[in-house]
Design an enzyme around this catalytic site. Structure first.
Site, mmCIF file in Angstrom:
data_model
loop_
_atom_site.group_PDB
_atom_site.id
_atom_site.type_symbol
_atom_site.label_atom_id
_atom_site.label_comp_id
_atom_site.label_asym_id
_atom_site.label_seq_id
_atom_site.Cartn_x
_atom_site.Cartn_y
_atom_site.Cartn_z
ATOM 1 N N HIS A 83 -24.154 -29.031 -6.276
ATOM 2 C CA HIS A 83 -24.976 -30.242 -6.380
ATOM 3 C C HIS A 83 -24.559 -30.933 -7.675
ATOM 4 O O HIS A 83 -24.202 -30.261 -8.650
ATOM 5 C CB HIS A 83 -26.461 -29.925 -6.531
ATOM 6 C CG HIS A 83 -27.081 -29.101 -5.447
ATOM 7 N ND1 HIS A 83 -26.968 -27.739 -5.381
ATOM 8 C CD2 HIS A 83 -27.863 -29.458 -4.405
ATOM 9 C CE1 HIS A 83 -27.644 -27.294 -4.334
ATOM 10 N NE2 HIS A 83 -28.193 -28.316 -3.721
ATOM 11 N N ASP A 97 -26.072 -29.378 -10.709
ATOM 12 C CA ASP A 97 -25.662 -28.013 -11.094
ATOM 13 C C ASP A 97 -24.542 -28.077 -12.113
ATOM 14 O O ASP A 97 -24.467 -27.273 -13.025
ATOM 15 C CB ASP A 97 -25.053 -27.212 -9.927
ATOM 16 C CG ASP A 97 -25.887 -27.202 -8.694
ATOM 17 O OD1 ASP A 97 -27.114 -27.272 -8.815
ATOM 18 O OD2 ASP A 97 -25.290 -27.104 -7.594
HETATM 19 C C1 XUL Z 1 -31.959 -24.772 -0.026
HETATM 20 C C2 XUL Z 1 -30.531 -24.829 0.314
HETATM 21 C C3 XUL Z 1 -29.719 -25.780 -0.492
HETATM 22 C C4 XUL Z 1 -28.641 -26.466 0.253
HETATM 23 C C5 XUL Z 1 -27.888 -27.505 -0.542
HETATM 24 O O1 XUL Z 1 -32.655 -23.836 0.683
HETATM 25 O O2 XUL Z 1 -30.064 -24.123 1.173
HETATM 26 O O3 XUL Z 1 -29.220 -25.088 -1.589
HETATM 27 O O4 XUL Z 1 -27.698 -25.555 0.740
HETATM 28 O O5 XUL Z 1 -28.728 -28.459 -1.085
#
Ligand code: XUL
Ligand code: CO
Length: 438
Positions: free
Chosen positions: A101, A104
């Site tokens: 993300h 992150d």
């Molecule tokens: C949350 C989840 C996230 C997604 C990406 O449960 O799985 O980490 O994979 O936003």
């Protein structure tokens, strides 16, 4: 150059009987299975948010993870050092891909311009690390759920200015993903849902979400990003009801809003379980619609109703997953992303390696088992045989839509009571088990 994991060697394949701590027993990256090398079939990715950013806290206690490379600050310098540690980890573990993300990898600034500058700076470090190591970005995404501004949702917020902020973040995160040559971009609707219908206009929120995805598709084309867009279903957590609750709900939403051609699904095991489905069910729903794109490979904890994101050590499940992947002809843009965290008790840096070795070996063994099950063919033949009556003239007429309900009635009257056979579930379970070797 600083070494961040000095106690850990490069992990290599050592055969199924090996007992050493830092070896693979099944993952032998170059070995061909079902027509491709193992690394190409499995396309393992590590999740930046768990591997580098998860402190292993829980609602009752502080984080326990030891991260000696991290000074605990929100500085860009610290963020860049994390990248160096992460790429050493990927290289030692033999993981070719990663996912992130925006938040992150780089700290959020005091305004959009500063956040974008921070991301640009860290993306440069990521780009250097990628070209040095040959490792690649499986997918990027924007974190539209942590900041308090998203408390009422992002693309489904009651506040139009919040929607605009979310748009700004997706613009930039997609551009960063493209700059890094990312193979895909994920939308997981972190806060896209509701806690109560007493304060929610569901119809309006869903149409805003659809518009948001259309805007993202347009932006993708405008900037020339060629990666695959994915939706990641999840039924609950953090909101009481998440709009993208399962694969079927996502497909219906995409179809209703003319988005189906632009998206495939990123299916996560723990989310499937929370939705009250098996992972194989979710994968098959997606695959049947030609929309199985990628996989978040983790597992939940039996008997718990929340998203524990455990590393996938369940050979049976991994075999089922790989059966679906092989049935669709293997991954194209997608892969197996370990969206998984160590338990709070496993706080030492070496536990990061143990966790990924567990996941990689489990899926390598699952791939081999799935390939053997397909080569054996008993289960596939049983299914073909079970439906063989549909290959008759009558079956063909029904399937092609060239018979009426009344004609079927006439047929049934003449044919009399049908002969019914066993479903043989327990026999098939025995056959399946014969191929499991962990
Ligand atoms: C949350 C989840 C996230 C997604 C990406 O449960 O799985 O980490 O994979 O936003
Ligand atoms: Co996920």
């Amino acid at each position: 150059m600083t070494e961040y994991f000095p106690d850990v060697p490069e992990i290599r394949y050592a055969g199924p009987d090996a007992v050493d701590e830092f070896v693979f027993r099944h993952y032998d990256r170059e070995r061909p299975v079902a027509g491709r090398r193992m690394d190409e079939q499995l396309r393992f990715a590590s999740a930046y948010w768990h591997t580098m950013r998860n402190p292993l806290s829980d609602p009752f206690g502080a984080g326990t993870a030891r991260m000696p490379w991290d000074d605990g600050s929100d500085s860009v310098q610290n963020a860049r050092r994390r990248v160096e540690a992460f790429f050493e980890f990927l290289q030692k573990c033999g993981i070719d891909w990663y996912c992130f993300h925006d938040r992150d990898v780089a700290p959020e600034g005091s305004d959009i311009a500063e956040s974008e500058r921070n991301l640009d700076a860290v993306v440069e470090t990521l780009a250097e690390a990628q070209s040095r190591s040959g490792r690649r970005l499986l997918w990027g995404t924007a974190c539209l759920f942590t900041h308090p501004r998203y408390v009422h949702g992002a693309a489904t917020s009651c506040l139009v200015e919040v929607y605009a902020h979310a748009a700004a973040q997706v613009c930039k995160a997609m551009e960063a993903t493209m700059h890094l040559g990312g193979a895909g971009y994920v939308f997981w609707g972190g806060r896209e849902g509701y806690s109560s219908l007493l304060n929610t206009d569901m119809k309006r929120e869903l149409s805003h979400l659809a518009r948001f995805l259309h805007l993202a598709v347009e932006h993708k084309h405008r900037i020339g990003f060629t990666g695959q867009l994915y939706i990641e279903p999840k039924p609950k957590e953090p909101t009481t009801h998440q709009y993208d609750s399962d694969a079927a709900a996502c497909l219906n939403f995409l179809r209703e809003h003319d988005l189906l051609e632009h998206f495939t699904l990123n299916i996560e095991t723990n989310h499937a379980e929370l939705a009250g489905h098996s992972m194989r069910h979710e994968l098959q729903v997606a695959r049947s619609a030609g929309a199985l794109g990628s996989i978040d490979a983790n597992i939940g904890t039996a008997h718990l109703g929340w998203d524990t994101d455990c590393f996938p050590g369940n050979l049976y499940l991994a075999t089922e997953v790989m059966l679906e992947v092989l049935a669709m002809g293997g991954f194209t843009t997608g892969g197996l992303n370990f969206d998984a965290k160590r338990r709070r008790e496993s706080f030492e840096p070496r536990d990061l390696f143990h966790a990924h070795i567990l996941g990689m070996d489990t899926f390598a063994a699952g791939l081999e088992a799935a390939d053997a099950i397909r080569a054996d063919g008993t289960i596939d033949s049983f299914i073909a045989e079970r439906y063989a009556s549909w290959d008759s003239e009558l079956g063909r007429r029904i399937e092609s839509g060239s018979i009426t309900l009344a004609e079927l009635r006439d047929h049934a009257i003449v044919a009399g009571e049908p002969t019914i056979g066993s479903g043989r579930q327990e026999r098939l379970e025995s056959i399946f088990n014969r191929f499991l070797r962990g």
